[in-house]
Design a protein around this motif. Structure first.
Motif, PDB file in Angstrom:
ATOM      1  N   ALA A  17      48.900  34.096  44.393  1.00  0.00           N
ATOM      2  CA  ALA A  17      49.325  33.081  43.428  1.00  0.00           C
ATOM      3  C   ALA A  17      50.837  32.992  43.357  1.00  0.00           C
ATOM      4  O   ALA A  17      51.396  31.932  43.034  1.00  0.00           O
ATOM      5  N   PHE A  18      51.506  34.084  43.649  1.00  0.00           N
ATOM      6  CA  PHE A  18      52.969  34.105  43.673  1.00  0.00           C
ATOM      7  C   PHE A  18      53.494  33.017  44.602  1.00  0.00           C
ATOM      8  O   PHE A  18      54.513  32.370  44.328  1.00  0.00           O
ATOM      9  N   PHE A  19      52.766  32.800  45.698  1.00  0.00           N
ATOM     10  CA  PHE A  19      53.150  31.756  46.652  1.00  0.00           C
ATOM     11  C   PHE A  19      53.156  30.387  45.994  1.00  0.00           C
ATOM     12  O   PHE A  19      53.939  29.511  46.363  1.00  0.00           O
ATOM     13  N   THR A  20      52.266  30.178  44.999  1.00  0.00           N
ATOM     14  CA  THR A  20      52.184  28.865  44.361  1.00  0.00           C
ATOM     15  C   THR A  20      53.358  28.590  43.439  1.00  0.00           C
ATOM     16  O   THR A  20      53.513  27.467  42.949  1.00  0.00           O
ATOM     17  N   PHE A  21      54.182  29.603  43.168  1.00  0.00           N
ATOM     18  CA  PHE A  21      55.370  29.413  42.327  1.00  0.00           C
ATOM     19  C   PHE A  21      56.666  29.376  43.132  1.00  0.00           C
ATOM     20  O   PHE A  21      57.715  29.047  42.572  1.00  0.00           O
ATOM     21  N   ILE A  22      56.600  29.752  44.393  1.00  0.00           N
ATOM     22  CA  ILE A  22      57.841  29.717  45.156  1.00  0.00           C
ATOM     23  C   ILE A  22      58.252  28.255  45.356  1.00  0.00           C
ATOM     24  O   ILE A  22      57.419  27.359  45.391  1.00  0.00           O
ATOM     25  N   GLY A  23      59.520  28.064  45.450  1.00  0.00           N
ATOM     26  CA  GLY A  23      60.070  26.722  45.511  1.00  0.00           C
ATOM     27  C   GLY A  23      61.261  26.608  44.588  1.00  0.00           C
ATOM     28  O   GLY A  23      62.219  25.882  44.879  1.00  0.00           O
ATOM     29  N   PHE A  24      61.231  27.376  43.476  1.00  0.00           N
ATOM     30  CA  PHE A  24      62.388  27.333  42.582  1.00  0.00           C
ATOM     31  C   PHE A  24      63.646  27.817  43.291  1.00  0.00           C
ATOM     32  O   PHE A  24      64.746  27.326  43.028  1.00  0.00           O
ATOM     33  N   GLN A  25      63.480  28.757  44.236  1.00  0.00           N
ATOM     34  CA  GLN A  25      64.646  29.248  44.963  1.00  0.00           C
ATOM     35  C   GLN A  25      65.204  28.187  45.913  1.00  0.00           C
ATOM     36  O   GLN A  25      66.380  28.223  46.269  1.00  0.00           O
ATOM     37  N   ASP A  26      64.353  27.237  46.294  1.00  0.00           N
ATOM     38  CA  ASP A  26      64.827  26.166  47.172  1.00  0.00           C
ATOM     39  C   ASP A  26      65.768  25.216  46.440  1.00  0.00           C
ATOM     40  O   ASP A  26      66.623  24.569  47.052  1.00  0.00           O
ATOM     41  N   MET A  27      65.605  25.128  45.127  1.00  0.00           N
ATOM     42  CA  MET A  27      66.400  24.180  44.345  1.00  0.00           C
ATOM     43  C   MET A  27      67.897  24.482  44.445  1.00  0.00           C
ATOM     44  O   MET A  27      68.720  23.570  44.450  1.00  0.00           O
ATOM     45  N   VAL A  28      68.248  25.764  44.515  1.00  0.00           N
ATOM     46  CA  VAL A  28      69.675  26.114  44.495  1.00  0.00           C
ATOM     47  C   VAL A  28      70.393  25.645  45.759  1.00  0.00           C
ATOM     48  O   VAL A  28      71.625  25.555  45.781  1.00  0.00           O
ATOM     49  N   ASN A  29      69.628  25.343  46.796  1.00  0.00           N
ATOM     50  CA  ASN A  29      70.255  24.942  48.051  1.00  0.00           C
ATOM     51  C   ASN A  29      70.645  23.467  48.097  1.00  0.00           C
ATOM     52  O   ASN A  29      71.201  22.999  49.089  1.00  0.00           O
ATOM     53  N   VAL A  30      70.340  22.738  47.007  1.00  0.00           N
ATOM     54  CA  VAL A  30      70.872  21.378  46.886  1.00  0.00           C
ATOM     55  C   VAL A  30      71.909  21.321  45.767  1.00  0.00           C
ATOM     56  O   VAL A  30      72.217  20.264  45.235  1.00  0.00           O
ATOM     57  N   ALA A  31      72.480  22.487  45.412  1.00  0.00           N
ATOM     58  CA  ALA A  31      73.471  22.546  44.331  1.00  0.00           C
ATOM     59  C   ALA A  31      74.689  21.674  44.628  1.00  0.00           C
ATOM     60  O   ALA A  31      75.250  21.042  43.729  1.00  0.00           O
ATOM     61  N   GLU A  32      75.097  21.627  45.897  1.00  0.00           N
ATOM     62  CA  GLU A  32      76.270  20.818  46.262  1.00  0.00           C
ATOM     63  C   GLU A  32      75.982  19.326  46.189  1.00  0.00           C
ATOM     64  O   GLU A  32      76.900  18.511  46.245  1.00  0.00           O
TER      65      GLU A  32
END
Length: 413
Positions: free
Chosen positions: A205-220
């Motif tokens: 289920a942890f896999f179903t929450f991953i993605g929040f870490q991807d958000m920081v890569n559009v910070a610029e």
């Protein structure tokens, strides 16, 4: 012919505001999870699947807060690379972090592409390889087109995929009529067996929450990352925790753990008992949801490669921006091709497990990085900070679930 040099004088556009960022976050998390792995979580945890989703959300939440603070402190592409570099000043460690992030993104995307096949089969019998090649190349092209086009498409798709979960809740919600008589089946007992099921389910289920870490890569490419990035991460996680748990309850009341575990398209199978047309509707939404997850991961992978190239941690060609689209074109191409190779080579569950192992290692390092940075600069100006307990617990929880899963894997040999 020599490779083109990184175009460090060119900059990414900044079209993302808070609502778009939240849709981006919800879209990438949702597209990478419930539509693909609900059945596998139910197969591991049985009726305790909602509890497994809650445990996974708590485990992910502390690290999500750490990412939120780090993204506000250091709002740059290839976020994790910059965080580790700032914390430890070790180029080799930062480079290893960058390649771990790229690898995890590509493996997780290949996982989702594999999940796409099951929903396509609801409509037509098409060779798996043809489905995988077609969707990966199409979304790679969209990712190369531009962040504005990608963000708008992601927002539209996110609305559709959230609607899909509400459709399941509305149509199959009559299963909830039996909840008052069966609620005790969803409560774990004070025994080792139940909690092992929950933790095994939580690991998937942890896999179903991953993605929040991807958000920081559009910070610029975000208008006000210092303020909006932490808010967007936490709002996204809270919204999806509630929806995941509700859908898991409905699934547990409607299908047996064995049926869930064997399902290629679990939400479609839940609705199959409500009417013959419903599975096709939810499968169509599932296809759209998975498209969203793949697109976000391609965009994110390309940004990490771009950020690494600018720091001379990846080939210079990955830092080249296409003037017509303002996107890192060659890093997008590379990400798309590698995702395609992985998706054609491995199955769904093994890809998901591999992704989790890689990402949990990343999360441990990220929490340790925030601890080191907070010790040096506790309260930077203009940044909302969290207590030191947040990254400490994030590191402990991440390490704990890594050890538990490794122990479980060894025990099952």
């Amino acid at each position: 012919m020599s490779a083109p040099k990184a175009q460090t004088n060119e900059k990414l556009k900044k079209p993302l505001n808070l609502p778009l960022l939240i849709f981006y976050g919800v879209g990438t998390i949702l597209g990478l999870g419930i539509y693909v792995l609900l059945g596998k979580v139910g197969g591991e945890a049985g009726m305790l699947a909602p509890f497994a989703f809650l445990v996974a959300a708590i485990l992910a939440g502390f690290t999500g807060l750490s990412y939120g603070e780090l993204s506000a402190r250091i709002p740059k592409s290839a976020g994790e690379v910059n965080y580790v570099d700032e914390a430890f000043g070790k180029k080799h460690l930062s480079m290893a972090m960058g390649w771990l992030i790229v690898l995890s993104a590509m493996v997780s995307t290949a996982t989702v592409v594999n999940g796409y096949v099951g929903y396509v089969h609801v409509f037509a019998v098409i060779p798996d390889w043809l489905i995988i090649i077609s969707i990966t190349l199409l979304l790679g092209a969209v990712g190369a087109k531009g962040i504005s086009e990608s963000a708008i498409l992601i927002t539209v798709i996110t609305i559709i995929e959230i609607s899909g979960l509400f459709l399941v809740i509305f149509i199959a919600g009559d299963n909830l009529a039996s909840f008052s008589a069966r609620w005790n089946e969803f409560i774990p007992g004070a025994n080792r067996t139940d909690w092992e099921k929950i933790l095994l389910g939580a690991f998937l289920a942890f896999f179903t929450f991953i993605g929040f870490q991807d958000m920081v890569n559009v910070a610029e490419e975000t208008k006000n990352p210092e303020k909006h990035m932490p808010i967007a991460i936490m709002v996204s996680l809270v919204i999806l925790t509630v929806l995941y748990m509700l859908v898991a309850v409905i699934a547990g009341l409607g299908l047996s753990p064995e049926e869930l575990n064997q399902s290629e398209a679990p939400l479609a199978d839940i609705l199959a008992r409500e009417g013959e047309n419903y599975p096709k509707i939810i499968s169509a939404i599932g296809l759209i949801a998975i498209v969203n997850g793949v697109l976000v991961q391609i965009v994110m992978s390309a940004r990490v490669l771009y950020g690494m190239a600018r720091k001379k941690m990846a080939p210079a060609i990955f830092g080249k921006i296409e003037p017509r689209t303002s996107t890192p074109i060659w890093s997008t191409v590379a990400a798309t091709v590698f995702i395609l190779i992985l998706a054609l080579s491995f199955d769904l569950k093994n890809l998901a497990i591999a992704t989790n192992y890689i990402l949990i290692l990343v999360f441990i390092l990220i929490n340790l990085a925030l601890i080191a940075i907070k010790k040096r600069v506790p309260h930077p100006k203009g940044v909302n900070t969290f207590p030191m307990a947040v990254p400490v617990l994030g590191a402990i929880f991440s390490f704990g679930i890594l050890v538990f899963q490794a122990w479980s894997s060894i025990s099952n040999l």
